[in-house]
Design a protein around this motif. Structure first.
Motif, PDB file in Angstrom:
ATOM      1  N   ASN A 138       0.859  -1.226   0.005  1.00 35.17           N
ATOM      2  CA  ASN A 138       0.110  -0.068   0.105  1.00 35.17           C
ATOM      3  C   ASN A 138       0.818   1.047   0.159  1.00 35.17           C
ATOM      4  OD1 ASN A 138      -1.303   2.291   1.340  1.00 35.17           O
ATOM      5  ND2 ASN A 138      -3.036   0.803   1.557  1.00 35.17           N
TER       6      ASN A 138
ATOM      7  N   THR B 145      -8.808  -2.554  -4.556  1.00 31.06           N
ATOM      8  CA  THR B 145      -9.144  -2.001  -6.070  1.00 31.06           C
ATOM      9  C   THR B 145      -9.083  -0.469  -6.062  1.00 31.06           C
ATOM     10  OG1 THR B 145     -10.199  -4.008  -6.572  1.00 31.06           O
ATOM     11  CG2 THR B 145     -10.902  -2.140  -7.901  1.00 31.06           C
ATOM     12  N   GLY B 146      -8.295   0.218  -7.078  1.00 30.66           N
ATOM     13  CA  GLY B 146      -8.476   1.754  -7.206  1.00 30.66           C
ATOM     14  C   GLY B 146      -7.343   2.289  -6.244  1.00 30.66           C
ATOM     15  N   MET B 147      -6.536   1.796  -5.379  1.00 27.62           N
ATOM     16  CA  MET B 147      -5.698   2.275  -4.536  1.00 27.62           C
ATOM     17  C   MET B 147      -4.396   2.652  -5.198  1.00 27.62           C
ATOM     18  SD  MET B 147      -4.370  -0.803  -1.842  1.00 27.62           S
ATOM     19  CE  MET B 147      -3.122   0.083  -1.458  1.00 27.62           C
ATOM     20  N   LEU B 148      -3.445   3.424  -4.476  1.00 27.23           N
ATOM     21  CA  LEU B 148      -2.122   3.590  -5.116  1.00 27.23           C
ATOM     22  C   LEU B 148      -1.474   2.581  -4.191  1.00 27.23           C
ATOM     23  CD1 LEU B 148      -1.882   7.428  -4.774  1.00 27.23           C
ATOM     24  CD2 LEU B 148      -2.796   6.125  -6.755  1.00 27.23           C
TER      25      LEU B 148
ATOM     26  N   THR C 276       0.195   5.192 -18.622  1.00 26.37           N
ATOM     27  CA  THR C 276       0.634   3.578 -18.418  1.00 26.37           C
ATOM     28  C   THR C 276       2.018   3.483 -18.670  1.00 26.37           C
ATOM     29  OG1 THR C 276      -0.556   3.028 -20.472  1.00 26.37           O
ATOM     30  CG2 THR C 276      -2.113   3.155 -18.664  1.00 26.37           C
TER      31      THR C 276
ATOM     32  N   CYS D  72      -1.826  -0.673 -15.523  1.00 29.53           N
ATOM     33  CA  CYS D  72      -1.991   0.243 -14.457  1.00 29.53           C
ATOM     34  C   CYS D  72      -1.584   1.636 -14.772  1.00 29.53           C
ATOM     35  CB  CYS D  72      -1.056  -0.394 -13.239  1.00 29.53           C
ATOM     36  SG  CYS D  72      -1.616  -1.960 -12.735  1.00 29.53           S
TER      37      CYS D  72
ATOM     38  N   LEU E 275       2.401   6.830 -11.544  1.00 26.26           N
ATOM     39  CA  LEU E 275       2.602   8.049 -10.870  1.00 26.26           C
ATOM     40  C   LEU E 275       4.163   8.358 -10.955  1.00 26.26           C
ATOM     41  CD1 LEU E 275       0.128   6.688  -9.142  1.00 26.26           C
ATOM     42  CD2 LEU E 275       0.173   9.063  -8.403  1.00 26.26           C
TER      43      LEU E 275
ATOM     44  N   ASN F 131       5.370   3.627  -8.191  1.00 23.35           N
ATOM     45  CA  ASN F 131       4.272   3.919  -7.504  1.00 23.35           C
ATOM     46  C   ASN F 131       3.020   3.920  -8.769  1.00 23.35           C
ATOM     47  OD1 ASN F 131       5.580   4.485  -5.393  1.00 23.35           O
ATOM     48  ND2 ASN F 131       5.600   6.839  -5.372  1.00 23.35           N
TER      49      ASN F 131
ATOM     50  N   GLN G  85      -1.357   2.857  -9.549  1.00 25.81           N
ATOM     51  CA  GLN G  85      -2.805   2.627  -9.185  1.00 25.81           C
ATOM     52  C   GLN G  85      -3.304   1.413  -9.916  1.00 25.81           C
ATOM     53  OE1 GLN G  85      -5.669   5.456 -10.772  1.00 25.81           O
ATOM     54  NE2 GLN G  85      -7.240   5.145  -9.210  1.00 25.81           N
TER      55      GLN G  85
ATOM     56  N   TYR H  21      -9.578  -0.169 -11.105  1.00 27.69           N
ATOM     57  CA  TYR H  21     -10.911  -0.579 -10.704  1.00 27.69           C
ATOM     58  C   TYR H  21     -11.430  -1.912 -11.147  1.00 27.69           C
ATOM     59  CZ  TYR H  21     -11.036   4.135  -8.263  1.00 27.69           C
ATOM     60  OH  TYR H  21     -10.795   5.088  -7.059  1.00 27.69           O
TER      61      TYR H  21
END
Length: 181
Positions: free
Chosen positions: A90, A100-103, A125, A139, A142, A150, A152, A155
């Motif tokens: 995380n 799902t959806g998290m960084l 991507t 994905c 970042l 890093n 994401q 979803y």
């Protein structure tokens, strides 16, 4: 429905003008042709060159597609990426709890050919010669460096065991991670 689209090439690094896309404008059902300019390629030093072909089609879903392109001239292939499920955490807590959806963060070695950070939305991507896929779904990225990514978690990834694959310069590594609801 035919939707207008525009294609362009963005280069990573100092080398420019080694790749062309044709036609640069058209409609959604037309073919794009990518070509490496042989004269320019002959003038490049041995190494790996990165570019991204962006196709923008306002009104389409998604409205932008980014295609990573890599040109390798001479030399050996870069070392493959290395990471384990324990290195997928995380991004906020650094615990092995993904949703799902998290960084999330991937810690390892040889994870990118260059350091690069996101500079705009939507997130790309492909970055620094790196792609990350969760069960085959790209994905958004970042940040990438040789030792950290890093990203994401998309979803559309369902909870359960997920194969997370890092691709760098054509070499890949995969680890199975658990995604919770």
């Amino acid at each position: 429905q035919r939707i207008s689209r525009i294609a362009r090439v963005t280069y990573a690094g100092a080398a420019r003008s080694w790749l062309t896309v044709f036609p640069t404008a058209g409609v959604s059902d037309s073919t794009l042709t990518l070509s490496v300019l042989s004269l320019t390629a002959q003038q490049l030093a041995a190494g790996v060159y990165q570019a991204t072909v962006s196709v923008d089609a306002p009104g389409a879903e998604p409205s932008r597609i980014e295609l990573p392109v890599q040109l390798r001239i001479g030399g050996a292939a870069p070392p493959p990426p290395r990471f384990t499920r324990d290195g997928v955490v995380n991004a906020a807590s650094f615990r092995n709890a993904l949703a799902t959806g998290m960084l999330f963060t991937i810690l390892g070695e040889n994870l990118a050919q260059s350091d690069q950070s996101a500079t705009r939305l939507p997130l790309a991507t492909s970055m620094g010669g790196t792609l990350v896929r969760a069960n085959g779904v790209l994905c958004p990225l970042l940040y990438v460096s040789a030792r950290q990514i890093n990203a994401q978690l998309p979803y559309e990834i369902a909870p359960g065991n997920v194969n997370l694959t890092v691709s760098v310069g054509g070499a890949e590594a995969t680890a199975a991670v658990e995604v919770r609801a």
